[in-house]
Structure formats: structure tokens, C-alpha cells
Design a protein around this motif. Structure first.
Motif, PDB file in Angstrom:
ATOM      1  N   VAL A  99      13.794 -48.376  93.058  1.00 38.70           N
ATOM      2  CA  VAL A  99      13.505 -46.981  92.734  1.00 38.70           C
ATOM      3  C   VAL A  99      14.807 -46.206  92.564  1.00 38.70           C
ATOM      4  N   PRO A 100      14.764 -45.053  91.925  1.00 39.90           N
ATOM      5  CA  PRO A 100      15.979 -44.245  91.775  1.00 39.90           C
ATOM      6  C   PRO A 100      16.509 -43.795  93.144  1.00 39.90           C
ATOM      7  N   PRO A 101      17.813 -43.803  93.346  1.00 40.66           N
ATOM      8  CA  PRO A 101      18.362 -43.348  94.631  1.00 40.66           C
ATOM      9  C   PRO A 101      18.053 -41.878  94.868  1.00 40.66           C
ATOM     10  N   GLY A 102      17.661 -41.553  96.088  1.00 46.14           N
ATOM     11  CA  GLY A 102      17.367 -40.171  96.448  1.00 46.14           C
ATOM     12  C   GLY A 102      15.961 -39.714  96.124  1.00 46.14           C
ATOM     13  N   ASN A 103      15.151 -40.552  95.483  1.00 46.69           N
ATOM     14  CA  ASN A 103      13.780 -40.173  95.136  1.00 46.69           C
ATOM     15  C   ASN A 103      12.856 -40.578  96.279  1.00 46.69           C
ATOM     16  N   VAL A 104      12.631 -39.658  97.206  1.00 45.40           N
ATOM     17  CA  VAL A 104      11.873 -39.959  98.417  1.00 45.40           C
ATOM     18  C   VAL A 104      10.432 -40.322  98.099  1.00 45.40           C
ATOM     19  N   GLY A 105       9.829 -39.628  97.134  1.00 44.49           N
ATOM     20  CA  GLY A 105       8.443 -39.903  96.780  1.00 44.49           C
ATOM     21  C   GLY A 105       8.259 -41.315  96.257  1.00 44.49           C
ATOM     22  N   ARG A 106       9.127 -41.735  95.337  1.00 44.75           N
ATOM     23  CA  ARG A 106       9.032 -43.091  94.790  1.00 44.75           C
ATOM     24  C   ARG A 106       9.307 -44.139  95.861  1.00 44.75           C
ATOM     25  N   LEU A 107      10.236 -43.815  96.755  1.00 42.96           N
ATOM     26  CA  LEU A 107      10.552 -44.745  97.839  1.00 42.96           C
ATOM     27  C   LEU A 107       9.342 -44.943  98.746  1.00 42.96           C
ATOM     28  N   ALA A 108       8.658 -43.841  99.073  1.00 41.43           N
ATOM     29  CA  ALA A 108       7.472 -43.930  99.918  1.00 41.43           C
ATOM     30  C   ALA A 108       6.370 -44.746  99.240  1.00 41.43           C
ATOM     31  N   GLU A 109       6.181 -44.541  97.939  1.00 43.85           N
ATOM     32  CA  GLU A 109       5.176 -45.309  97.195  1.00 43.85           C
ATOM     33  C   GLU A 109       5.510 -46.799  97.219  1.00 43.85           C
ATOM     34  N   ALA A 110       6.791 -47.109  97.024  1.00 42.35           N
ATOM     35  CA  ALA A 110       7.201 -48.509  97.018  1.00 42.35           C
ATOM     36  C   ALA A 110       6.999 -49.154  98.388  1.00 42.35           C
ATOM     37  N   LEU A 111       7.299 -48.425  99.450  1.00 43.10           N
ATOM     38  CA  LEU A 111       7.101 -48.959 100.798  1.00 43.10           C
ATOM     39  C   LEU A 111       5.632 -49.201 101.087  1.00 43.10           C
ATOM     40  N   ARG A 112       4.780 -48.321 100.591  1.00 41.81           N
ATOM     41  CA  ARG A 112       3.341 -48.527 100.765  1.00 41.81           C
ATOM     42  C   ARG A 112       2.911 -49.831 100.071  1.00 41.81           C
ATOM     43  N   GLU A 113       3.384 -50.021  98.829  1.00 42.07           N
ATOM     44  CA  GLU A 113       3.043 -51.237  98.095  1.00 42.07           C
ATOM     45  C   GLU A 113       3.588 -52.478  98.809  1.00 42.07           C
ATOM     46  N   ALA A 114       4.821 -52.369  99.298  1.00 43.94           N
ATOM     47  CA  ALA A 114       5.472 -53.521  99.924  1.00 43.94           C
ATOM     48  C   ALA A 114       4.814 -53.935 101.226  1.00 43.94           C
ATOM     49  N   THR A 115       4.199 -52.973 101.919  1.00 44.95           N
ATOM     50  CA  THR A 115       3.616 -53.277 103.232  1.00 44.95           C
ATOM     51  C   THR A 115       2.117 -53.498 103.205  1.00 44.95           C
ATOM     52  N   THR A 116       1.425 -52.933 102.208  1.00 42.85           N
ATOM     53  CA  THR A 116      -0.040 -53.040 102.210  1.00 42.85           C
ATOM     54  C   THR A 116      -0.615 -53.503 100.875  1.00 42.85           C
ATOM     55  N   GLY A 117       0.194 -53.570  99.836  1.00 39.71           N
ATOM     56  CA  GLY A 117      -0.314 -53.892  98.509  1.00 39.71           C
ATOM     57  C   GLY A 117      -0.711 -55.353  98.354  1.00 39.71           C
ATOM     58  N   ASP A 118      -1.469 -55.637  97.296  1.00 33.53           N
ATOM     59  CA  ASP A 118      -1.949 -57.003  97.067  1.00 33.53           C
ATOM     60  C   ASP A 118      -0.953 -57.844  96.274  1.00 33.53           C
ATOM     61  N   ARG A 119       0.224 -57.304  95.970  1.00 35.96           N
ATOM     62  CA  ARG A 119       1.224 -58.043  95.200  1.00 35.96           C
ATOM     63  C   ARG A 119       2.405 -58.487  96.058  1.00 35.96           C
ATOM     64  N   ARG A 120       2.248 -58.392  97.358  1.00 36.45           N
ATOM     65  CA  ARG A 120       3.331 -58.788  98.260  1.00 36.45           C
ATOM     66  C   ARG A 120       3.755 -60.240  98.045  1.00 36.45           C
ATOM     67  N   ARG A 121       2.774 -61.146  97.970  1.00 41.32           N
ATOM     68  CA  ARG A 121       3.089 -62.563  97.814  1.00 41.32           C
ATOM     69  C   ARG A 121       3.814 -62.836  96.508  1.00 41.32           C
ATOM     70  N   ALA A 122       3.366 -62.182  95.443  1.00 43.18           N
ATOM     71  CA  ALA A 122       4.017 -62.366  94.140  1.00 43.18           C
ATOM     72  C   ALA A 122       5.459 -61.889  94.182  1.00 43.18           C
TER      73      ALA A 122
END
Length: 222
Positions: A99-122
Motif C-alpha cells: 500500500v502507499p506509505p502513510g495511507n492508514v486506511g489502505r493499510l487497515a484494509e490490507a491488514l484485515r485481508e491478511a488476517t481474515t481474508g480467504d486469499r491468505r494461503r494464495a
């Protein structure tokens, strides 16, 4: 927490901003969800990575971060920022989230995907493939070295511990005019006892970019 997703964040490392970060966590009311683990030996870092749900490196400046490579090799979904050498390792939605540096919103979205999303294994599989490619001798790891200290020693030890199918070489592009520093680096590499590490002289001009380019030329045997 406000969105119903409760994560526990562990900060590994130390530095002059630790007290400031501790106070900021308390002021935000999330100090119960944050652990400041301080500086840890490499083996303890691996232990933490192996039990983590995600690894996050939200840097504003990086070279080619060894910590990111280590997390990808261990098999942890990674979230990082689009700076310097990180796009060489992480392709967004292929081998992790970037994500772009300093973009807190995008960072939070990415962390949500990384911890709970269905694409973690991929993402983990993509990261493993990216690391094996990065460790190929045709795509050597170039590390600009402008100073010799304990963190550098730990990073080199972490690289030496990598156990991958593909062979790799680590090129240390020395970018300082201090002869004593070069001697220290030579001793550090000698102590590793690993022929995959070699030092090239990039002291003609200062700067990580010049050092990286010099290292890349050495990798291509130019």
C-alpha cells in the motif's frame, strides 16, 4: 476495534521513539492490544513470526528489507508499503499486500485481508515463490552497506539461515570511505563462514542507489 476486528500488535525492535509510541498507544486506548517486545535475538524473531497471523512493515524508506524476506520465507502473510526495494519482493495481490506509505486506511484494509481474508494461503504461496526467485543466482540479493553494526550482523545471520531449494548469493555493496569499517565488515562476513556472501567496493560515491547499482553490476559480472 471500532470495526469489530480485534488484533494484537507486537512491535519487535527498539529505538529512540519507543517511549513516544508507548504513550501514543495509551492515549489511543489500545495499549492492552500492543506489545513492545524490544530487540530480540534472531531465533526469537523466527519464533514470533511462526506464530503470527500477519507481518506488517509500514515503512517510509527501505532498501531491500531482510525482515520482509524472512517473514515471506517463514510463511506469514505480509503487508508492506510501496517504497524503494519492497516492490522487488512483494507484488500486490500476488505475494502479499502493498500500500502507499502513510495511507492508514489502505493499510487497515490490507491488514484485515491478511488476517481474515480467504486469499491468505494464495498470498503465502506467492510469497514463497517470490523469495525463491529472488534467491536465484541470476537475481542475487544486493545489500548496500553504509555502516557496520549489530543489526546488520543479525540481518546477515538471518540471510545465512535461509534454507531454500534455489541457490543464492548475497552481495554486500560497501558504501563508506572508512577503512576500519570495511575491516569490520570483512570480519563479520568471515565469521559467517558462508561462501554465498561477498563484498564489492561501492565507495566511489555515497548513497544507497549507487551502492545498489554497483552491486547489481557485480551480480551480472560486469
Amino acid at each position: 476495534r471500532g470495526e469489530g476486528l480485534v488484533l494484537r500488535a507486537v512491535f519487535i525492535g527498539d529505538g529512540p521513539f519507543r517511549n513516544q509510541l508507548t504513550k501514543a498507544a495509551h492515549a489511543a486506548g489500545v495499549d492492552d492490544l500492543i506489545e513492545f517486545a524490544g530487540a530480540l535475538p534472531p531465533s526469537a524473531v523466527i519464533d514470533r513470526l511462526s506464530t503470527a497471523d500477519a507481518f506488517c512493515l509500514p515503512s517510509f524508506a527501505e532498501g531491500l528489507p531482510v525482515s520482509l524476506m524472512e517473514a515471506m520465507a517463514v510463511g506469514v502473510p505480509v503487508v508492506t508499503t510501496y517504497v524503494a526495494g519492497t516492490p522487488e519482493l512483494v507484488v500486490n495481490d500476488v505475494s502479499g499486500w502493498i500500500v502507499p506509505p502513510g495511507n492508514v486506511g489502505r493499510l487497515a484494509e490490507a491488514l484485515r485481508e491478511a488476517t481474515t481474508g480467504d486469499r491468505r494461503r494464495a498470498m503465502v504461496d506467492g510469497a514463497r515463490a517470490a523469495i525463491e526467485h529472488a534467491h536465484d543466482r541470476e537475481a542475487n540479493i544486493v545489500v548496500p552497506v553504509g555502516g557496520v553494526d549489530e543489526p546488520l550482523s543479525e540481518q546477515l545471520q538471518a540471510l545465512a539461515r535461509q534454507d531454500l531449494e534455489a541457490e543464492f548469493e548475497v552481495i554486500l555493496a560497501f558504501n563508506s570511505a572508512q577503512e576500519t569499517m570495511l575491516q569490520s565488515l570483512c570480519r563479520m562476513v568471515e565469521a559467517l563462514g558462508d561462501s554465498r556472501f561477498r563484498i564489492v567496493d561501492a565507495s566511489e560515491r555515497r548513497g544507497a542507489s549507487f551502492a545498489r547499482n554497483t552491486g547489481a553490476r557485480a551480480a551480472r559480472s560486469e
